[in-house]
Scaffold this active site. Sequence first.
Site, PDB file in Angstrom:
ATOM      1  N   HIS A   1       8.390  14.131 -33.148  1.00 20.29           N
ATOM      2  CA  HIS A   1       9.542  14.722 -32.454  1.00 20.29           C
ATOM      3  C   HIS A   1      10.297  15.703 -33.352  1.00 20.29           C
ATOM      4  CE1 HIS A   1       8.888  11.309 -29.771  1.00 20.29           C
ATOM      5  NE2 HIS A   1       9.787  11.774 -28.940  1.00 20.29           N
TER       6      HIS A   1
ATOM      7  N   GLU B   1       4.503  16.646 -17.936  1.00 26.63           N
ATOM      8  CA  GLU B   1       4.678  18.006 -18.465  1.00 26.63           C
ATOM      9  C   GLU B   1       3.634  18.984 -17.942  1.00 26.63           C
ATOM     10  OE1 GLU B   1       5.194  15.324 -20.228  1.00 26.63           O
ATOM     11  OE2 GLU B   1       7.205  15.550 -21.081  1.00 26.63           O
TER      12      GLU B   1
END
Lengths: 341, 341, 325, 325
Positions: free
Chosen positions: C129, C60
């Site tokens: 998440h 990322e």
Amino acid sequence: MRSSQAAPAAVAIEEQLDWLRSMHEIRFFEEECQRLFTDGLVRGSTHLCQGQEGVEVGACRALADGDTMTCTYRGHGAVLAMGAPLDRTFAEIMGKAEGLCGGKGGSMHLTDVSVGALGSFAIIGAHLPIAAGVALAERYLDSGRVTICFFGDGATNIGAFHEALNLASIWKLPVVYVIENNLYGEYSPLAATTPIEQLVDRADAYGMRKERVDGNDIGLVHRAVTAAAAAARAGEGPTLVEALTYRHKGHSRTDPAKYRPAGELEEWLQRDPILLHERALQSAGIDAERLARVRDDAERAVLDALERAKAFQAPAPESRFDHVFAEQALAQASADAGVLA
Amino acid sequence: MRSSQAAPAAVAIEEQLDWLRSMHEIRFFEEECQRLFTDGLVRGSTHLCQGQEGVEVGACRALADGDTMTCTYRGHGAVLAMGAPLDRTFAEIMGKAEGLCGGKGGSMHLTDVSVGALGSFAIIGAHLPIAAGVALAERYLDSGRVTICFFGDGATNIGAFHEALNLASIWKLPVVYVIENNLYGEYSPLAATTPIEQLVDRADAYGMRKERVDGNDIGLVHRAVTAAAAAARAGEGPTLVEALTYRHKGHSRTDPAKYRPAGELEEWLQRDPILLHERALQSAGIDAERLARVRDDAERAVLDALERAKAFQAPAPESRFDHVFAEQALAQASADAGVLA
Amino acid sequence: MSQVTYRQAITRGMADAMEADERVFLLGEDVGAAGGAFKVSDGLFERFGPQRVRDTPISEQAIVGAAIGAAIRGLRPMAEIMFADFAGVCFDGIANELAKYRYMTGGQVTLPVTIRLGNGAGAGFGAQHSQSCENWFLNVPGLKIVVPATPADAYGLMRAAVADDDPVLFFEHKHLYNARGELDDAPEPVAIGQALVVRPGDDVTIVATQAMRLQAEQAAETLAQDGISAEVIDPRTVLPLDVATVMESVGRTRRVVVAQESPPDGSWGASLVARICAEGFEWLDAPPLLLSADETPVPYADDLERLWMPDAERIVAATRRTVEF
Amino acid sequence: MSQVTYRQAITRGMADAMEADERVFLLGEDVGAAGGAFKVSDGLFERFGPQRVRDTPISEQAIVGAAIGAAIRGLRPMAEIMFADFAGVCFDGIANELAKYRYMTGGQVTLPVTIRLGNGAGAGFGAQHSQSCENWFLNVPGLKIVVPATPADAYGLMRAAVADDDPVLFFEHKHLYNARGELDDAPEPVAIGQALVVRPGDDVTIVATQAMRLQAEQAAETLAQDGISAEVIDPRTVLPLDVATVMESVGRTRRVVVAQESPPDGSWGASLVARICAEGFEWLDAPPLLLSADETPVPYADDLERLWMPDAERIVAATRRTVEF
Ligand SMILES: Cc1ncc(C[n+]2csc(CCOP(=O)(O)OP(=O)(O)O)c2C)c(N)n1
Ligand SMILES: Cc1ncc(C[n+]2csc(CCOP(=O)(O)OP(=O)(O)O)c2C)c(N)n1
Ligand SMILES: [Mg+2]
Ligand SMILES: [Mg+2]
């Protein structure tokens, strides 16, 4: 690692004299910078690059028109090597309106996009992925351009290094990653933080081309980066270049560099990149007088630039609201002094 | 990479039968798990490990009492291999009060500290530095213990991998990093994201010991991790073990795995770690009936555990405020339904 | 006009943006042939090819960095960060580089970067998440942050984000991907920084985004049956907040409830309440009520997760308290 | 009782904590022989040796991860992140792992981790080295966040942080390192989560932390000369906020100004204002005033940086407006 005392034949002597000029300018610039800080004329911190000019000038001069460069907080040299004006570079460090970044960035964030100096970054590793992105754009636009990304030995231990080199390699991006290995990250010698002998070997973890050079021999740096840039342009992907060099000063303004073993600095001063290049030019037939003139011209240019910079204005107070966004409206809305009441 | 069809002589047959039992349990557990999800009895996502049992059991059984393990969201197998109870593991995935984590963690965060399963982590790479920290504590406390850290091939491209392995190596920490190389990161084949042939070679970037093994040959995995653990205990530092394996199912509940080349799965099914280990045991003189009994016992144990888990209670509503902090007071203060008014 | 899902609206938003401008491209993990972890980029790879729909390694930091670098050279990247929670591993790239780069250089670089992030709870994904990560970035000047709740807003804000010359964080609520709504045949961009009055009302103002906005609409419906007329406002952008639209409403209703899917401290809801008090303290007939999720990580178990955050019923109750104050 | 600097108080806090408990150790970049970038760990290496004062590579993710791992095995790490802004590169470790790990495991692990971060502006370090980063973490349940302003609080909160069984982010304001103050010869820990009434007053409450607290004290002095009696409160902990102490004060003064060295959205100041309105809306005779820094990155130039954030003069002006409302 080979050492060439003789200047590479391929590069014209005039060009090589220009390298010398550039290295001198950087050296004088840094000396003046140091004075500005120790005299308390400038606040904050600064990270000087005396001793590393060979890497910065050698690498940047291997670029073609339109190529670009990103570097670190220790970036005065690299930004000047790309051609940023001395006066506006001083002015930025002094926080003036006419500074490269209008006084918003300072010593650690020198940027002059007009000469391809895309930015100086002060979070270790952060610009390595950004450089990959620059190279991706060149690829996408089929521009034939390459970009250089400078960083330090210590930066090879941070996560962004790993992600950036992997991405650049898998996409075969036209970027040249240049480690300025000056043996220390802040106050830590390399061996205390890094369990391998040669940093450049980390290229193998990414299937990347690699080259290790004497960073104080500007000719070798230039040759290595020229080759890396050519490979990048030819679609052969990135190269990791490790240039061995030394910073003559401490890490930052406040560092007396007491952690150095006795004699280390002296040894490296013998291998000062300016000295080595002057010798190379002398071997190539340039006389001492000409060399002295280059030096003196550089010194004068730097001192004149500093005078001009000192005369520049401080930024207007309202300018602090500019450039948060491309469209100014949003930032202006908050210009009423940050009071919620 | 060597392939041993014969079981390593050093490990007692009873112990090897126990490996088989454990692999069977994991296999049945995962099959039931899949059913729970596809039947909609459990929400969220799950990441199954059928096919990778050889790595998980082989590695965990190389540990001694008091050693520990961290793993990923694809961690059912590793946690069970450490000895977590089947029923409470099911229960955690079903979000029950008696689940390993009281229903707070779920499929991706199975943890049973009492058996050394220190945690399952769902942000790629995050637990690699944590494992280094565990190993640092063992070193600091001079406990003689080691810790295993499992992760996937895709995780070798994230920054935390780099930082963790470098730190573990420079400090010579007693940790064994095990790559479960199942050829894919989510839906991407390794070659699409990773520009080198052998992931294990990344160990060289950290001056780290390395070993690559057939992950479907539990004997080889066990031998490699035993050696790595011994080296770690002896103060020789970490090892990077790459275990080549394959996941029989898709990445997660919703993935039909259409990206696989035709025939690939079938080929790997021929090399199912359970199958291979059964063959090895047969060569060592264990008869088919005995093997079938191990399988059937495992199946029964799993199905019984599932029944028990189904009968467990849902967590009490107020339990959601527990365990934010070691001292409960702070969390309780906010128990009045999150209303600021 | 057709009925589409929130997911389809985003896909179409990206496709139309790519169609309209060759400099627009998408990068992220498995966004290509796989169509993205949430299948939001389904079909884009086939349509625009591997140069413009790029699969990345699991990196990322590299994704965000590459987007920044490409943007300063004139491209208009859309970067996908799959689960918004993963913004934690590239927080520096977003908050310290992307948000500040233009400012630090005195305007020398322009950063038309759109970062797409899968936001929010409600699907049993657990603590790592399920967060509402827009709140991590509120204190970072230089970013624009949009949080669409409907297909039309998702499409319109996607077009606006990509067309914007500044960095935009585009939060997609995972629990809304399959929600349906109307989308014009030739839909327009939705201006960043403009709230929407979703449902007019006179007695009280309810402000909510994303999944909570749908709960707020439901709540307003219930309240209407009791004769309470609630105005529902969806800010749609949380940085900068459209305080003017909220104040116009609160000026009439004199009561306000802000409902959000996150803990209170450091939230956009708390920021809005502070701004409401600053601008309209005297108008208020009741304390502004901030209805938040529990001050805990998101629990996994179905029942616990449902209780963790507000829902229509709790919005109804809170609104009643405010009206009856 | 002696006069020490804020820096010395923290050094002593760490030393005493290490002396008291062998499980306590320090890790970070150049914290060893070099004594830390800000010289806060000066002398600790010589005193406690390389096992307990550990230099790390430039790897903040590894630093935070190592602290977490060591903590779950029974150690009590103090990790230094030098400039707080670098928390961006290890945000995941702090917000997604450290903060949630205990919760996700149903209490199976205990995380007595102290993370020290050099916070704040005022020294000409520019946009990437001057932020008030405590605001990044406010929306992350599971963390405790302390922000000492004086040597005594710095010492006391350091001892409390290390003794605490939960993760504590310990923000050291860089601009205060040389500030002097009293420290007891046998100083006590300062309880986490307890605000301090720094100066009693009757007419208005001023709430501020770190460098702003000193500005607020100066402002109160100036206001006193005009006959305005301002009570100054330093929360000292911003997560969780000690709302009770603030409300006790506001209940008397009925007016409140919150001054902070950061932009307003997503700040602890906005969170506090929201909580004040929730708990004491009816008591307030004036709108709660949130005095913040500009909504821009921190500019480098001396003059610009000074203007960027509030100071005593602006606190005086804001407080006057509030009192005269
Ligand atoms: C993420 C991050 N961590 C730490 C620092 C503080 N820091 C600034 S320079 C430096 C040393 C860098 O060493 P090296 O990469 O060798 O570059 P050099 O300074 O020698 O040029 C450190 C640790 C930082 N700026 N960013
Ligand atoms: C930081 C981060 N990025 C992305 C993801 C989403 N994600 C979950 S699993 C996965 C693939 C991981 O591949 P690998 O490491 O090979 O492990 P495997 O799933 O094959 O076991 C990805 C990208 C994540 N969880 N964390
Ligand atoms: Mg260095
Ligand atoms: Mg994999």
